[in-house]
Enzyme design. Sequence first.
Site, short mmCIF file in Angstrom:
data_model
loop_
_atom_site.label_atom_id
_atom_site.label_comp_id
_atom_site.label_asym_id
_atom_site.label_seq_id
_atom_site.Cartn_x
_atom_site.Cartn_y
_atom_site.Cartn_z
N SER A 470 -0.65 2.67 1.13
CA SER A 470 -0.55 3.12 -0.27
C SER A 470 -0.54 5.12 0.23
CB SER A 470 -2.20 2.71 -0.88
OG SER A 470 -3.11 3.78 -1.37
N TYR A 483 -11.13 1.25 1.11
CA TYR A 483 -9.48 1.66 1.09
C TYR A 483 -8.32 2.18 2.12
CZ TYR A 483 -5.64 0.57 -2.35
OH TYR A 483 -4.55 -0.29 -2.58
#
Lengths: 600, 290
Positions: A470, A483
């Site tokens: 990401s 995350y």
Amino acid sequence: MSTQIKAQAEAQTLRVRSGDVELAVKVYGDTRQSAKQPAKQPVVVLVHGYPDSNHVWNKVVGPLSARYRVVAYDVRGAGESTVPTHTAAYELEHLVADLAAVVDAVSPEQPIHLVAHDWGSIQSWEAVSTERLKGRIASYTSISGPSLDHAGYWVMQRLRSAAPGEIAKVANQLMHSWYIGAFHLPLAAPLAWKLGLDQLWPKLLERFEGIRGESAPTQSSDGQHGVNLYRANVAKRLLSPRERRTSVPVQLVVPTRDRFVSLELLEGLDQWVDELWRRDVAAGHWLQLSHPELVVRYVSEFVDFIEGGEEPAALHRARVRSGRKPGNNKYAGKLAIVTGGGSGIGRETLLALAEQGAEVVAADIDLAAAQRSAELAELLGATAHARKVDVGDAKAMEAFAAWVASELGAPDIVVNNAGIGMAGNFLDTSTADWEKILHVNLWGVIHGSRLFGKQMVAAGKSGHIVNVASALAFAPSRMLAAYATSKAAVAMLSDCLRAELADQGIHVVSVCPGVIDTSITGNTRFVGVSEEEQKRRRDGAKKLYQRRNLKPQAVSAAILKAIDNNRQEVLVGSEAHGARLLSRLSPKLSRRLARMELSF
Amino acid sequence: MSKGWDPAIADLDGFREAQQLAYRCAEAIADELTPGMTEREAAALMQHWLTANGANDCFHQPFAWFGDRTAFRGFIGFRHFGGFNPAFYPGSRKLEENMPYILDCAPTLNGYTADIGYSGCIGENRILDKLMDDLLEYRVLILGLVKQRKQLSEISQAVDRLCAKHGYEPRHKAYPFQVLAHRVEKLEADERKHRSVLNFGVRNIGKLVSDVAKGRREGWSPLWSSGHASDHPPTPGLWAVEPHLGFRGVGAKWEELLVVTEEDAFWLDDDVPQVRRWLSRGLEPLAKAA
């Protein structure tokens, strides 16, 4: 080594006459079979190339002879066979006659399975496409040796097209073939062998091909006389090629790092062969020395299938199908696995690969979703499978990988995509929350990379491992500690793995998407808030993501591009590019921005 | 809210007749389609057929989309200007064998307006077949949720979720105002031929505009989408519902009138081509529930 010696010990040596030469033939395996008793085991005949003798097969005859009757002979001019002195005696028709004499002697009734390498392969193309051995060859496995006539047509077709790209391919092949020109020089090559190239040969093999071995006793003589193969045939066939078609099933085993034969030469081969299979191995020219176990497996699978067995999935995938829409089968013959393949980026990537001809496996914790993805992939004309897998569960992943290995063979492309979202303060994130997110986002990638990476290495696949990280891997945020940490770990894992697997030709890419509108927003856990607040924030995030309107298709397109161009890292979305730039130009500012409390 | 709307049997019969006329038109023209024909030619054939069979006004003049235009790929998928996109109008795309097509017409007959969508192809198209099979679920879902009096925006979002689950793009989002459905109203019955501007029937659009104004006062919208304007329970009246799915270069839709009363809801007519198709393909019992 011990298997070789054992296999050799069991070999029965014959002398077979062919015209005015005598050929040294070794027969391994069930020697009790004689001409009187009809043979039960399939017969495999191995034909070596230049500058080798039957010794080049030493590592494969042992395992092959456990299941087949294996015949390896020295072609004329090599090993212990007669060495004719006239160049004309090395013309292909004599070589085919030699093979025919061997086949008549060892398997007068049962058609044989031919396996050939280099010049052995060149002459075997002649054998399968001419009348002399019609009906006597059940299958042909060709390693690194094209038909000279096909090559002649290949050159002509490309020159005639007058397209610069096509002509460049011809130039490239000519550069690969420098040695052929050199072999035509009077004296040069034979002299080199006489002056001790044979002593140097094992060292050269080790240095350039990474193959350890001893010099064959007849190496010097093999090198000197085999040059006649080139002199007698190459110019003649290349300049006036003849049409060489065959109905014998042909399996091409292609070492993709071959220094002597370019891959382009195999383009359009399906115009000459009715039934064609092709398996690529990331290896150099002498595949039977560097990857004997693969050669054994590919030969066995092919022989067993031709003998009436089932076509294993990997072999089925390797079939070269002509007639598919051109430009729409970039990944034909490839197997792709996508975790989290039931939705979002995973599903889109799966479909994009399927659309380009790949066989695909959708792995997802939600079996129904995976099945739906597989169904859509089938609509696009692909072969597709769906499996329920918890990617973070080591046992489940091992079972999944084992299923892939046994049912489908090693994959060519693995997309470790499965991931979950989590947001909230670090101090509110419990151990259970951490375990949950690392289980999927990190362990899933570890298991997928490890298990399938091993399979790729073992199968000599120059495959691709795609790890979906990401933009948050390099954009810290107080709101997304868990995350972002999991994704930063994925990016680092990919960087390390890329370095390790580079030697094997396996490509590793980390994909860093920005804000992509997928169902992950609806499932993201917001720690430290009530259920109601969580729902409110999910809706808020969903709205933000929808407004950004960057679709999973953008990521799947970037992944395919990364695969095609062996990219190391791909960023998707301007926010990802911006964050990357900021992390490099001004990490301080990036860290300052991390303190911002984003409210959805 | 438009209280007290009670569909008169005569009115429903009138709308049903208009819808049957529209579907008959689509089926008749579908039979006439041949490879090489353009969208404009197909749309003109429909218009001619409708006029010849008594339609004297329309909600919009017939549309025809061929090939990947059925999925609104490329320029036609351009969503700015609120979805008003000239690429929607029938163009010069030629029909080919195995190419999907969509015919969409909205005739007014005796003051009753229908709006229908019809998908098909000449030859075979596996993706289209799958889309059309799956479109059944949308018919069941929408009616079920309307009967439960869910908010229209919620129902539209449920449709979006079903699309995501199926792996399809909700292509009705490319329509003006991203509508899943829109209202149709009864007009004065007469024999005159009425005008269209930019292919839209003046009288029907006028009705829609006055519905918008009325809805704004009463807290509802005649344009049914996933947005906040549709945060209200189903409004009694007639709704032309048009889920439109796209997968890769193939799109498919149906469009039918849904009757919403104060307490209940039902599809105006179950004898429509898509329902007959589902039944013939053995997609019961779901098809019966639809």
